[in-house]
Design an enzyme around this catalytic site. Structure first.
Site, PDB file in Angstrom:
ATOM      1  N   HIS A 182     -37.507 -36.975 -46.337  1.00 50.14           N
ATOM      2  CA  HIS A 182     -36.755 -36.063 -47.198  1.00 50.14           C
ATOM      3  C   HIS A 182     -35.331 -35.924 -46.677  1.00 50.14           C
ATOM      4  O   HIS A 182     -35.001 -36.425 -45.599  1.00 50.14           O
ATOM      5  CB  HIS A 182     -37.443 -34.710 -47.323  1.00 50.14           C
ATOM      6  CG  HIS A 182     -37.521 -33.906 -46.064  1.00 50.14           C
ATOM      7  ND1 HIS A 182     -38.293 -34.282 -44.979  1.00 50.14           N
ATOM      8  CD2 HIS A 182     -36.913 -32.740 -45.698  1.00 50.14           C
ATOM      9  CE1 HIS A 182     -38.159 -33.373 -44.022  1.00 50.14           C
ATOM     10  NE2 HIS A 182     -37.328 -32.435 -44.427  1.00 50.14           N
ATOM     11  N   HIS A 203     -33.255 -33.465 -45.596  1.00 48.88           N
ATOM     12  CA  HIS A 203     -32.679 -32.503 -44.658  1.00 48.88           C
ATOM     13  C   HIS A 203     -32.001 -33.208 -43.479  1.00 48.88           C
ATOM     14  O   HIS A 203     -32.479 -34.237 -42.992  1.00 48.88           O
ATOM     15  CB  HIS A 203     -33.753 -31.535 -44.171  1.00 48.88           C
ATOM     16  CG  HIS A 203     -34.119 -30.507 -45.191  1.00 48.88           C
ATOM     17  ND1 HIS A 203     -35.251 -29.741 -45.115  1.00 48.88           N
ATOM     18  CD2 HIS A 203     -33.485 -30.120 -46.336  1.00 48.88           C
ATOM     19  CE1 HIS A 203     -35.315 -28.928 -46.152  1.00 48.88           C
ATOM     20  NE2 HIS A 203     -34.263 -29.139 -46.912  1.00 48.88           N
ATOM     21  N   HIS A 207     -33.431 -34.763 -40.399  1.00 46.55           N
ATOM     22  CA  HIS A 207     -34.259 -35.954 -40.615  1.00 46.55           C
ATOM     23  C   HIS A 207     -33.418 -37.176 -40.991  1.00 46.55           C
ATOM     24  O   HIS A 207     -33.911 -38.304 -40.906  1.00 46.55           O
ATOM     25  CB  HIS A 207     -35.295 -35.690 -41.709  1.00 46.55           C
ATOM     26  CG  HIS A 207     -36.305 -34.660 -41.331  1.00 46.55           C
ATOM     27  ND1 HIS A 207     -37.613 -34.967 -41.025  1.00 46.55           N
ATOM     28  CD2 HIS A 207     -36.197 -33.316 -41.177  1.00 46.55           C
ATOM     29  CE1 HIS A 207     -38.267 -33.847 -40.712  1.00 46.55           C
ATOM     30  NE2 HIS A 207     -37.409 -32.838 -40.795  1.00 46.55           N
ATOM     31  N   HIS A 209     -42.388 -31.738 -36.484  1.00 47.67           N
ATOM     32  CA  HIS A 209     -41.932 -30.612 -35.664  1.00 47.67           C
ATOM     33  C   HIS A 209     -43.059 -30.104 -34.764  1.00 47.67           C
ATOM     34  O   HIS A 209     -44.240 -30.200 -35.103  1.00 47.67           O
ATOM     35  CB  HIS A 209     -41.459 -29.454 -36.543  1.00 47.67           C
ATOM     36  CG  HIS A 209     -40.169 -29.698 -37.240  1.00 47.67           C
ATOM     37  ND1 HIS A 209     -38.943 -29.423 -36.681  1.00 47.67           N
ATOM     38  CD2 HIS A 209     -39.908 -30.207 -38.478  1.00 47.67           C
ATOM     39  CE1 HIS A 209     -37.984 -29.736 -37.536  1.00 47.67           C
ATOM     40  NE2 HIS A 209     -38.544 -30.220 -38.635  1.00 47.67           N
TER      41      HIS A 209
END
Length: 259
Positions: free
Chosen positions: A56, A58, A61, A171
């Site tokens: 994704h 963000h 990332h 995470h």
């Protein structure tokens, strides 16, 4: 057989690396920071970065894409539904990839973001799942762009994978997630034992991943939204009778946001 290693990044991210010793190629998953990857490669000149997989958009990332593309000849694959600079191939649900002899299926899992994808290798003996910020050990991602219905449906798709599937989350949130899980299901012995093990691991600085789909189904409240104890806990917290499934999930996610 290719293997995974995890490179810590930022405060609590993991950059997973799929390493093929036979070919000397590696694939980096969600490299928000290029430095750990470049440092790893610099110490092992026999390896080369050939691919980057993105779940994704963000920044934690995707932040390393430009630097890694400039330093290597890697190809970058990521979700078609999100604006991510540097993609060489845009992926949609059901697409298939082949990396180092392993077939990988793309699964749409919107909720955390609108176009989030996961990568699943359906091996009879050692299946694995790269799920970004959709499914965490003991928890799930926040709803930044998607709806509770989308995330509930996405988690249902992942929960339907084989119990032995290794889950490689992005995470280190397990300890906090299990504190919440114990609040939801204080009588769940599987959660109690898992929390004790995780506390011991974190006390010595060790990682708590990967997990498995089977373990998540027993201990992750967000995959247990039809269990009577979880529905009852959500109803008590909400001060109303909630229904199993999506309604329970929405209450749990809101509860966790302020836990």
């Amino acid at each position: 057989m290719p293997k995974f290693i995890a490179l810590p990044a930022f405060q609590d991210n993991y950059i997973w690396m799929l390493v093929d010793d036979r070919s000397g190629r590696i694939a980096a998953i969600d490299p928000g920071d290029p430095v750990p990857v470049i440092r790893w490669l610099g110490r092992r000149p026999e390896y080369a970065l050939s691919h980057i997989l993105i779940t994704h958009h963000h920044r934690d990332h995707t932040g390393g894409i430009a630097a890694l593309k400039a330093a290597t000849e890697c190809k970058v694959f990521g979700p078609a539904a999100e604006e991510i600079a540097g993609l060489d191939r845009r992926l949609v649900d059901g697409d298939e990839l082949s990396l180092f002899g392993q077939d990988i299926r793309v699964i749409d899992v919107p909720g955390h973001t609108r176009g989030h994808v996961a990568f699943f290798h359906d091996d009879p003996e050692e299946p694995w799942l790269l799920c970004g910020d959709t499914l965490f050990a003991g928890g799930c991602g926040r709803l930044f762009e998607g709806t509770a219905q989308q995330m509930h449906d996405s988690l249902g798709r992942l929960a339907a994978l084989p119990d032995r599937t290794s889950v490689l989350c992005a995470h280190e949130y397990t300890q906090a997630n299990l504190r919440f899980a114990r609040a939801v299901e204080p009588d769940n012995d599987d959660i109690k034992v898992r929390a004790e093990v995780v506390d011991e691991l974190r006390a010595t600085g060790r990682m708590t991943l990967p997990t498995t789909i089977g373990l998540e189904r027993r201990t992750n409240p967000f995959l247990r939204c039809s269990e009577p104890a979880v529905v009852a806990a959500a109803s008590s917290h909400a001060g109303r009778e909630v229904t199993p499934g999506e309604d329970t999930f929405a209450v749990l996610r809101s509860w966790k946001d302020s836990f």
